[in-house]
Design an enzyme around this catalytic site. Structure first.
Site, short mmCIF file in Angstrom:
data_model
loop_
_atom_site.label_atom_id
_atom_site.label_comp_id
_atom_site.label_asym_id
_atom_site.label_seq_id
_atom_site.Cartn_x
_atom_site.Cartn_y
_atom_site.Cartn_z
N GLU A 126 2.26 -2.99 -5.20
CA GLU A 126 2.63 -2.92 -3.79
C GLU A 126 3.68 -3.98 -3.46
O GLU A 126 4.74 -3.69 -2.90
CB GLU A 126 1.38 -3.13 -2.94
CG GLU A 126 1.63 -3.15 -1.45
CD GLU A 126 0.40 -3.54 -0.67
OE1 GLU A 126 0.39 -3.32 0.56
OE2 GLU A 126 -0.57 -4.09 -1.26
N HIS A 127 3.38 -5.23 -3.79
CA HIS A 127 4.31 -6.33 -3.62
C HIS A 127 4.65 -6.89 -5.00
O HIS A 127 3.75 -7.10 -5.82
CB HIS A 127 3.70 -7.47 -2.79
CG HIS A 127 3.13 -7.03 -1.47
ND1 HIS A 127 1.79 -6.76 -1.29
CD2 HIS A 127 3.72 -6.80 -0.28
CE1 HIS A 127 1.58 -6.40 -0.04
NE2 HIS A 127 2.74 -6.42 0.60
#
Length: 227
Positions: free
Chosen positions: A124-125
């Site tokens: 996601e990040h």
């Protein structure tokens, strides 16, 4: 009844979206949150540890993963985590998240392998804390959002930078993007042929229809030229 449900949330929001899927549109089943940090020997261990903790404090199921080719950095980050976790605001939650199977430190042979690992993980990040971080980031293909250099922590994207906070998780960044205006738009395919245009491709349609044993499909084209 609405057409589309979008936005971030906890496990209850994800469950609600799952129950609605098929009845209305949903953007994604986002979560639990996750961060991967690709770092080399130039990274500051204190920064890396702080960024891992910042993601871990979201949820006991949050994933915080360091990918590095430096054993020295890995050891220094572990030492920093011991020090920083003790003073953070949600100690127990962070400890559970960092100690879970979803979190850890991955040692790689070099940055090339590190890029491969990060692309496979599709987090996601993704933070890049390496020498020539921008150049390394340009090689990444799968991530919800990429944060480049020592001064772009994930929290910057959460609150200020402008990247969307609704990002693909669970490896879905290999095929999905973060929430954007595109999630609220759709396209409609419009087909408009003349008699001449259909006649030019009629044989192709009939041949494919016969190959699939769908004679009615072919006949719907033939009938237009039998008068």
């Amino acid at each position: 009844k609405v057409d589309l449900v979008t936005g971030p949330g906890n496990i209850w929001v994800v469950t609600a979206k799952r129950l609605l899927k098929g009845l209305v549109g949903v953007d994604s089943e986002a979560g639990p949150t996750e961060v991967a940090i690709l770092a080399d020997e130039t990274a500051d261990a204190a920064y890396v540890a702080a960024d891992l903790i910042s993601e871990a404090e979201h949820d006991p199921l949050a994933a915080a993963v360091l990918v590095t080719d430096s054993e020295t950095l890995a050891d220094d980050v572990e030492a920093e985590l011991d020090k920083q976790v003790a003073t953070t605001g949600h100690v127990e939650r962070v400890k559970v998240a960092l100690g879970g199977a979803q979190s850890g430190i991955v040692l790689v042979d070099d940055l090339d392998q590190g890029v491969e690992v990060c692309d496979a993980y599709a987090s996601e990040h993704l933070e890049i804390q390496t020498r020539d971080a921008a150049a390394v980031a340009a090689r990444i293909r799968n991530a919800g959002a990429i944060f480049i250099g020592d001064y772009a922590p994930t929290a910057l994207g959460d609150y200020c930078a402008g990247s969307n906070h609704v990002l693909p998780t669970g490896g879905c960044a290999c095929h999905s993007s973060g929430l954007s205006v595109r999630a609220f738009t759709k396209s409609v395919h419009v087909v408009d042929y003349s008699r001449e245009g259909l006649e030019a491709v009629a044989d192709h349609v009939v041949t494919l229809a016969e190959a699939e044993d769908l004679p009615g499909h072919g006949q719907s084209v033939r009938i237009r030229f039998q008068k």
